[in-house]
Enzyme design. Structure first.
Site, PDB file in Angstrom:
ATOM      1  N   ASP A   1     -79.798 -59.156  55.827  1.00  0.00           N
ATOM      2  CA  ASP A   1     -81.064 -59.309  56.546  1.00  0.00           C
ATOM      3  C   ASP A   1     -81.234 -58.168  57.541  1.00  0.00           C
ATOM      4  OD1 ASP A   1     -83.280 -60.122  58.016  1.00  0.00           O
ATOM      5  OD2 ASP A   1     -82.710 -62.239  57.960  1.00  0.00           O
TER       6      ASP A   1
ATOM      7  N   SER B   1     -88.046 -67.391  58.704  1.00  0.00           N
ATOM      8  CA  SER B   1     -88.308 -66.289  59.621  1.00  0.00           C
ATOM      9  C   SER B   1     -88.858 -66.818  60.954  1.00  0.00           C
ATOM     10  CB  SER B   1     -89.252 -65.287  58.959  1.00  0.00           C
ATOM     11  OG  SER B   1     -89.336 -64.097  59.699  1.00  0.00           O
TER      12      SER B   1
ATOM     13  N   HIS C   1     -83.581 -60.983  54.048  1.00  0.00           N
ATOM     14  CA  HIS C   1     -84.442 -61.806  54.893  1.00  0.00           C
ATOM     15  C   HIS C   1     -85.401 -62.641  54.043  1.00  0.00           C
ATOM     16  CE1 HIS C   1     -86.570 -62.895  58.547  1.00  0.00           C
ATOM     17  NE2 HIS C   1     -87.716 -62.545  57.987  1.00  0.00           N
TER      18      HIS C   1
END
Length: 311
Positions: free
Chosen positions: A226, A180, A258
């Site tokens: 995601d 991330s 994600h």
């Protein structure tokens, strides 16, 4: 009375010792050749190891790169945030054996609001394949990508200069990974330090979408489901903006989110390992898993890249 042999037989008899010596030499050469072949059989990849001193571990197979653990026993040590500057401490995972010399090293950053526990599975998995791996905590769980990039570099500096395992590391063979915002941080770190050998952003997030400055072989990993960092606005533009001359690849996970990189994942593990081996260790034995490009499957939505690789 001594019997005389005909001249032809005498000639043959005179040549016999010479022929015996020749036969002995031939047998000796054959034995030496056989021994050489036996040594090559007993030490697979001996020539390859001589050609590339950075190779570590046995020749890879599909099952070995998909395995949760490699051939090296792993130890770990905790690093307190109070004993470091520039990042928030973390955990170092490293091969216990020193018989193979030094190893390449990788620093891994978690994502927004997360701690190192969210990416801890990568530590023993990669270390058991022949890397020193530093999963870090950041100074704040709210740190942005640029800060996380600086912290990844600070962690690598600590690892190679001050850590208790610094003598086990080849400081010229380093890489970064992150999830991330940590993935965005991995791109930032590679931009800042072009000497890095590999970068792997995992479902990366960054407001900067363009990375033409990167000179580090980069594997961009995205996820088809995601909704936090959609591939259309993050991983895909990251990948397409990388120089066409750079060793690069784009892996889009199928039926993933994600947060898929936060738990042990075979597809992430196998291709991350292959990328790190190929570019940190220059281990061309792993090229077979990256080129030809992997095809779409139950776990791969899409895979792009340039083959064959340059370095």
């Amino acid at each position: 009375m001594r019997h005389l042999l005909p001249s032809g037989d005498a000639s043959r008899r005179r040549r016999t010792p010479s022929k015996s010596r020749s036969r002995t030499v031939r047998l000796g050469l054959a034995a030496a050749a056989a021994a050489t072949g036996l040594c090559a059989t007993l030490v697979p990849g001996a020539q390859a190891a001589a050609d590339n001193p950075y190779e570590r571990g046995p020749a890879p197979t599909v099952s070995s790169i998909e395995a949760a653990r490699g051939t090296y026993a792993v130890s770990q040590t905790s690093v307190s945030s109070l004993s470091v500057t520039g990042f928030g401490g973390g955990t170092i995972y490293y091969p216990t054996s020193t018989a193979d010399g030094t190893f390449g090293a990788v620093a891994v950053s978690p994502g927004y609001t997360a701690s190192q526990s969210s990416i801890a599975w990568l530590g023993p998995r990669l270390a058991s394949q022949g890397f020193v791996v530093f999963t870090i905590d950041t100074n704040s769980t709210l740190d942005q990508p640029a800060s996380r990039g600086r912290q990844l570099l600070a962690a690598l500096d600590y690892l190679t200069e001050r850590s208790t395992v610094r003598t086990r590391i080849d400081s010229t063979r380093l890489g970064v990974m992150g999830h991330s915002m940590g993935g965005g941080g991995a791109l930032e770190a590679a931009k800042s330090r072009t000497s890095l050998q590999a970068a792997i952003p995992l479902t990366g997030w960054n407001l900067d979408k363009s990375w033409p400055e990167l000179r580090t072989p980069t594997l961009v990993v995205g996820a088809d489901g995601d909704s936090v960092a959609p591939v259309s606005s993050h991983s895909e533009p990251f990948y397409t903006s990388l120089p066409s001359t750079l060793d690069k690849a784009y892996l889009e996970l199928n039926n993933a989110t994600h947060f898929t990189p936060n738990t042990s994942d075979t597809t992430i593990g196998k291709y991350s390992l292959s990328w790190l081996k190929r570019f940190i260790d220059n281990d061309t034995r792993y090229e077979q898993f990256l080129c030809p490009l992997p095809r779409p499957s139950a776990t791969i939505e899409e895979y792009r890249g340039n083959c064959p690789h340059n370095s």
